[in-house]
Design a protein around this motif. Structure first.
Motif, PDB file in Angstrom:
ATOM      1  N   HIS A 161       0.830  -1.191   0.000  1.00  0.00           N
ATOM      2  CA  HIS A 161       0.000   0.000   0.000  1.00  0.00           C
ATOM      3  C   HIS A 161       0.874   1.254   0.000  1.00  0.00           C
ATOM      4  CE1 HIS A 161      -2.386  -3.159   2.237  1.00  0.00           C
ATOM      5  NE2 HIS A 161      -3.088  -2.961   1.126  1.00  0.00           N
ATOM      6  N   ILE A 162       0.490   2.224  -0.819  1.00  0.00           N
ATOM      7  CA  ILE A 162       1.228   3.474  -0.958  1.00  0.00           C
ATOM      8  C   ILE A 162       0.431   4.581  -0.277  1.00  0.00           C
ATOM      9  CG2 ILE A 162       2.288   5.059  -2.628  1.00  0.00           C
ATOM     10  CD1 ILE A 162       2.265   2.758  -4.649  1.00  0.00           C
ATOM     11  N   SER A 163       1.119   5.552   0.285  1.00  0.00           N
ATOM     12  CA  SER A 163       0.445   6.603   1.048  1.00  0.00           C
ATOM     13  C   SER A 163      -0.466   7.474   0.194  1.00  0.00           C
ATOM     14  CB  SER A 163       1.481   7.482   1.767  1.00  0.00           C
ATOM     15  OG  SER A 163       2.334   8.121   0.825  1.00  0.00           O
ATOM     16  N   ASP A 164      -0.323   7.433  -1.124  1.00  0.00           N
ATOM     17  CA  ASP A 164      -1.231   8.197  -1.982  1.00  0.00           C
ATOM     18  C   ASP A 164      -2.542   7.462  -2.252  1.00  0.00           C
ATOM     19  OD1 ASP A 164      -0.637   6.262  -3.899  1.00  0.00           O
ATOM     20  OD2 ASP A 164       0.606   7.574  -5.116  1.00  0.00           O
ATOM     21  N   GLY A 165      -2.726   6.320  -1.585  1.00  0.00           N
ATOM     22  CA  GLY A 165      -3.948   5.553  -1.755  1.00  0.00           C
ATOM     23  C   GLY A 165      -3.861   4.466  -2.800  1.00  0.00           C
ATOM     24  N   GLY A 166      -2.704   4.325  -3.439  1.00  0.00           N
ATOM     25  CA  GLY A 166      -2.520   3.319  -4.474  1.00  0.00           C
ATOM     26  C   GLY A 166      -1.837   2.066  -3.959  1.00  0.00           C
ATOM     27  N   PHE A 167      -1.348   1.253  -4.898  1.00  0.00           N
ATOM     28  CA  PHE A 167      -0.716  -0.011  -4.532  1.00  0.00           C
ATOM     29  C   PHE A 167       0.275  -0.420  -5.614  1.00  0.00           C
ATOM     30  CE2 PHE A 167      -3.758  -1.539  -7.586  1.00  0.00           C
ATOM     31  CZ  PHE A 167      -3.160  -2.654  -8.164  1.00  0.00           C
ATOM     32  N   VAL A 168       1.160  -1.350  -5.237  1.00  0.00           N
ATOM     33  CA  VAL A 168       1.965  -2.109  -6.185  1.00  0.00           C
ATOM     34  C   VAL A 168       1.885  -3.574  -5.771  1.00  0.00           C
ATOM     35  CG1 VAL A 168       3.571  -0.237  -6.754  1.00  0.00           C
ATOM     36  CG2 VAL A 168       4.087  -1.784  -4.850  1.00  0.00           C
ATOM     37  N   SER A 169       2.088  -4.458  -6.739  1.00  0.00           N
ATOM     38  CA  SER A 169       2.080  -5.888  -6.440  1.00  0.00           C
ATOM     39  C   SER A 169       3.500  -6.380  -6.211  1.00  0.00           C
ATOM     40  CB  SER A 169       1.437  -6.671  -7.585  1.00  0.00           C
ATOM     41  OG  SER A 169       2.198  -6.562  -8.777  1.00  0.00           O
ATOM     42  N   ALA A 170       3.665  -7.180  -5.179  1.00  0.00           N
ATOM     43  CA  ALA A 170       4.918  -7.886  -4.902  1.00  0.00           C
ATOM     44  C   ALA A 170       4.522  -9.340  -4.669  1.00  0.00           C
ATOM     45  CB  ALA A 170       5.623  -7.293  -3.685  1.00  0.00           C
ATOM     46  N   ALA A 171       4.378 -10.092  -5.767  1.00  0.00           N
ATOM     47  CA  ALA A 171       3.691 -11.378  -5.728  1.00  0.00           C
ATOM     48  C   ALA A 171       4.581 -12.577  -5.454  1.00  0.00           C
ATOM     49  CB  ALA A 171       2.953 -11.600  -7.054  1.00  0.00           C
ATOM     50  N   GLN A 172       5.881 -12.452  -5.597  1.00  0.00           N
ATOM     51  CA  GLN A 172       6.768 -13.606  -5.436  1.00  0.00           C
ATOM     52  C   GLN A 172       6.761 -14.079  -3.984  1.00  0.00           C
ATOM     53  OE1 GLN A 172      11.361 -13.715  -5.728  1.00  0.00           O
ATOM     54  NE2 GLN A 172      10.664 -13.720  -7.861  1.00  0.00           N
ATOM     55  N   ALA A 173       6.653 -15.359  -3.675  1.00  0.00           N
ATOM     56  CA  ALA A 173       6.664 -16.453  -4.616  1.00  0.00           C
ATOM     57  C   ALA A 173       5.270 -16.986  -4.911  1.00  0.00           C
ATOM     58  CB  ALA A 173       7.521 -17.581  -4.044  1.00  0.00           C
ATOM     59  N   SER A 174       4.259 -16.586  -4.135  1.00  0.00           N
ATOM     60  CA  SER A 174       2.969 -17.250  -4.262  1.00  0.00           C
ATOM     61  C   SER A 174       1.798 -16.310  -4.019  1.00  0.00           C
ATOM     62  CB  SER A 174       2.884 -18.407  -3.258  1.00  0.00           C
ATOM     63  OG  SER A 174       2.959 -17.916  -1.919  1.00  0.00           O
ATOM     64  N   ARG A 175       1.961 -15.002  -4.336  1.00  0.00           N
ATOM     65  CA  ARG A 175       0.919 -14.051  -3.955  1.00  0.00           C
ATOM     66  C   ARG A 175       0.194 -13.416  -5.126  1.00  0.00           C
ATOM     67  NH1 ARG A 175      -1.457 -14.982   0.041  1.00  0.00           N
ATOM     68  NH2 ARG A 175      -1.158 -16.889  -1.124  1.00  0.00           N
ATOM     69  N   ALA A 176       0.418 -13.899  -6.344  1.00  0.00           N
ATOM     70  CA  ALA A 176      -0.379 -13.421  -7.474  1.00  0.00           C
ATOM     71  C   ALA A 176      -1.852 -13.701  -7.235  1.00  0.00           C
ATOM     72  CB  ALA A 176       0.090 -14.078  -8.774  1.00  0.00           C
ATOM     73  N   ASP A 177      -2.142 -14.739  -6.423  1.00  0.00           N
ATOM     74  CA  ASP A 177      -3.528 -15.119  -6.188  1.00  0.00           C
ATOM     75  C   ASP A 177      -4.276 -14.162  -5.278  1.00  0.00           C
ATOM     76  OD1 ASP A 177      -2.371 -15.747  -3.750  1.00  0.00           O
ATOM     77  OD2 ASP A 177      -2.981 -17.841  -3.741  1.00  0.00           O
ATOM     78  N   THR A 178      -3.612 -13.141  -4.740  1.00  0.00           N
ATOM     79  CA  THR A 178      -4.317 -12.106  -3.991  1.00  0.00           C
ATOM     80  C   THR A 178      -4.844 -11.013  -4.910  1.00  0.00           C
ATOM     81  OG1 THR A 178      -2.287 -10.842  -3.545  1.00  0.00           O
ATOM     82  CG2 THR A 178      -2.917 -12.513  -1.933  1.00  0.00           C
ATOM     83  N   PHE A 179      -4.487 -11.085  -6.191  1.00  0.00           N
ATOM     84  CA  PHE A 179      -4.963 -10.127  -7.185  1.00  0.00           C
ATOM     85  C   PHE A 179      -5.918 -10.749  -8.189  1.00  0.00           C
ATOM     86  CE2 PHE A 179      -0.841  -8.675  -5.685  1.00  0.00           C
ATOM     87  CZ  PHE A 179      -1.093  -7.353  -5.378  1.00  0.00           C
ATOM     88  N   ALA A 180      -5.748 -12.041  -8.484  1.00  0.00           N
ATOM     89  CA  ALA A 180      -6.564 -12.683  -9.509  1.00  0.00           C
ATOM     90  C   ALA A 180      -6.447 -14.194  -9.394  1.00  0.00           C
ATOM     91  CB  ALA A 180      -6.114 -12.235 -10.902  1.00  0.00           C
ATOM     92  N   PRO A 181      -7.435 -14.935  -9.879  1.00  0.00           N
ATOM     93  CA  PRO A 181      -7.315 -16.401  -9.924  1.00  0.00           C
ATOM     94  C   PRO A 181      -6.241 -16.811 -10.929  1.00  0.00           C
ATOM     95  CG  PRO A 181      -9.607 -15.683 -10.137  1.00  0.00           C
ATOM     96  CD  PRO A 181      -8.758 -14.470 -10.325  1.00  0.00           C
ATOM     97  N   VAL A 182      -5.310 -17.668 -10.509  1.00  0.00           N
ATOM     98  CA  VAL A 182      -4.202 -18.093 -11.366  1.00  0.00           C
ATOM     99  C   VAL A 182      -3.825 -19.526 -11.038  1.00  0.00           C
ATOM    100  CG1 VAL A 182      -3.201 -15.783 -11.678  1.00  0.00           C
ATOM    101  CG2 VAL A 182      -2.509 -17.172  -9.710  1.00  0.00           C
ATOM    102  N   ASN A 183      -3.010 -20.104 -11.901  1.00  0.00           N
ATOM    103  CA  ASN A 183      -2.328 -21.360 -11.581  1.00  0.00           C
ATOM    104  C   ASN A 183      -0.943 -20.967 -11.094  1.00  0.00           C
ATOM    105  OD1 ASN A 183      -1.861 -24.085 -11.304  1.00  0.00           O
ATOM    106  ND2 ASN A 183      -1.246 -24.380 -13.431  1.00  0.00           N
ATOM    107  N   ASP A 184      -0.803 -20.839  -9.773  1.00  0.00           N
ATOM    108  CA  ASP A 184       0.337 -20.132  -9.192  1.00  0.00           C
ATOM    109  C   ASP A 184       1.537 -21.057  -9.003  1.00  0.00           C
ATOM    110  OD1 ASP A 184       1.670 -17.951  -8.306  1.00  0.00           O
ATOM    111  OD2 ASP A 184       0.490 -17.639  -6.489  1.00  0.00           O
ATOM    112  N   THR A 185       2.119 -21.467 -10.120  1.00  0.00           N
ATOM    113  CA  THR A 185       3.320 -22.288 -10.093  1.00  0.00           C
ATOM    114  C   THR A 185       4.279 -21.812 -11.168  1.00  0.00           C
ATOM    115  OG1 THR A 185       4.174 -24.525 -10.527  1.00  0.00           O
ATOM    116  CG2 THR A 185       2.077 -23.969 -11.520  1.00  0.00           C
TER     117      THR A 185
END
Length: 487
Positions: A161-185
């Protein structure tokens, strides 16, 4: 993606004449000629370190993500369209999610039954298509969902979370699934398209090439991106923030697209402008061109303190550059993440057990860069790491068999393995091994044994097999070639 097939022939005795007939096994028949025998796809891909990550029974070919985000409140809606192919007769299959509220699921345009259950590192979305799916059949899945980026996930956080109200993704190694359904391997790489919508005044960013901007609802804008090179979900790099796009050109026309805080463009412009020269240096050093069409740095305002090799768009916390006015040591981390675009992003480890193939080269070439810049000695760094590695092998596993991710063994320890190989074969052969590795496995997956095989093949030296296997898998440091005094 790995695909294997086994063909067996059975020889049967027919009558007393001992005439031989070849029996045609079931797996030699075409998929449509065999009896349909659907079973659930596995809820994990079998990674040695993360056995429940990913799923079995299908191979994703393409992800198409539409993601509409509202800053400050962190509410979002999403639609993930997945093009895949079955790798077995499927009665059901799983997708990885975490803290996403599912609204509907269709398979080939028809409503499908679905359920959500707890998983080891997140949640499992089980999809049951009407009538099942036959082996080898291509199929399309659409999942609509919603959520909030401040919801505490079942596993580790992927949102920053960014203080301007936005975000960036830091998905490694298994967190892409917090943004979208995936086959996370890591085993299932696919091409991607993104359609990210946010209020005017906020800029969305994603992996790949920016392909256009269009109005959405009043006061909102959608930005589109395309990534034609296959990418594992763990390298997902999406963001919405008050950020500015800085552009440029790299060697042989590579598009450079950087994202920096909108009120700090003048601060970061001279930093990101170093990228073109760094790409040229690595291309010359590795002997292989940069593997993608575009590259950029995403430097966030706050909320993130590490650095991460999101494919084509490396992510950096601002702390790396706080002394940029008086020192150039920050360029070392830039080289580290840029090196990952070859090692880890283009050539992705088949499983996380081979993560040294990502981190070892990134550490090694960043140290070589510092050595060439005259700011630090490669040999001194390798000597110190060699001395420490012997004990680490016993506690955290050797570089090629780590007990967990993120340890010294797969970072500096793995760089020591590459240094030992260099000492053993010399510069010319070492460069040939590295270049061959990157060309042979570009856009795909490979593991430690593949690296050993490649080194033996390129050098025509079979003795490199036990040499590298000792360095990768032994619980004790082998002697360092050329440095008998190192202990």
């Amino acid at each position: 993606m790995i695909r294997t097939g086994i063909l067996r022939a059975a020889v049967a005795t027919v009558a007393a004449t001992a005439a031989l007939a070849t029996a045609v096994p079931a797996q030699a028949l075409s998929p449509h000629a065999r009896p349909f025998d659907p079973k659930p796809g596995a809820p994990g891909a079998g990674d040695p370190l993360f056995p429940t990550l990913g799923n079995g029974g299908y191979d994703v070919r393409h992800y198409d993500l539409s993601f509409d985000f509202t800053p400050v409140t962190y509410d979002f809606t999403g639609t993930m369209k997945i093009s895949a192919r079955a790798t077995q007769d499927l009665s059901s299959f799983n997708l990885d999610i975490d803290s996403l509220a599912i609204d509907a699921v269709t398979v080939d345009g028809k409503d499908a039954a679905w359920s959500v259950a707890p998983g080891s590192s997140g949640q499992e979305l089980t999809v049951t298509p009407d009538g099942g799916l036959r082996d080898h059949r291509p199929f399309d899945v659409t999942v609509t969902y919603h959520g909030n980026g401040r919801t505490k996930p079942a596993g580790a956080p992927g949102w920053r979370h960014i203080s301007d109200g936005g975000f960036v993704s830091a998905a490694q190694a298994s967190r892409a699934d917090t943004f979208a359904p995936v086959n996370d391997t890591t085993m299932d790489k696919a091409t991607w398209t993104f359609h990210l919508t946010a209020p005017d005044g906020y800029t969305a960013g994603a992996n790949g090439t920016a392909t256009g901007t269009r109005p959405a609802a009043p006061g909102r804008t959608t930005r589109d991106f395309r990534l034609d090179a296959p990418m594992a979900p763990e390298l997902l790099g999406i963001s919405v923030a008050r950020q500015t796009v800085l552009t440029g050109r790299g060697p042989h026309g590579i598009t450079l697209r950087h994202l920096v805080p909108e009120d700090q463009a003048d601060t970061y412009r001279p930093i990101v402008e170093r990228t073109a020269g760094q790409i040229a240096w690595l291309e010359n050093t590795l002997g292989v061109r940069y593997p993608f069409d575009t590259y950029g740095m995403q430097i966030v305002r706050d909320g993130y303190g590490d650095a991460l090799e999101n494919q084509t768009l490396s992510l950096f916390g601002p702390n790396w550059f706080k002394n940029a006015a008086t020192s150039t040591t920050y360029t070392n981390v830039m080289i580290h993440e840029l090196t990952h675009q070859w090692f880890g992003d283009s050539v992705t480890p088949t499983t996380w057990q081979s993560a040294w193939l990502n981190e070892g080269p990134a550490v090694y070439y960043a140290a070589l860069w510092a050595d060439r810049q005259g700011t630090a000695s490669l040999q001194d760094k390798m000597k110190a790491a060699y001395s420490r590695l012997d004990a680490v092998r016993k506690t955290d596993g050797p570089p090629g068999l780590p007990t967990a991710l993120g340890g010294f063994n797969i970072y500096d320890g793995a760089a020591v393995v590459l240094y030992a190989l260099h000492q053993r074969v010399g510069q010319k052969e070492f460069d040939a091994v590295i270049a061959s590795w990157l060309r042979k496995h570009r856009g795909g997956n490979a593991d430690s044994q593949d690296f050993v095989d490649n080194a033996v093949r390129v050098t025509h030296d079979a003795s490199l097999r036990p040499f590298l296997e000792d360095w990768l898998f032994s619980t004790e440091n082998p002697p360092m070639p050329g440095h008998p005094d190192w202990v």
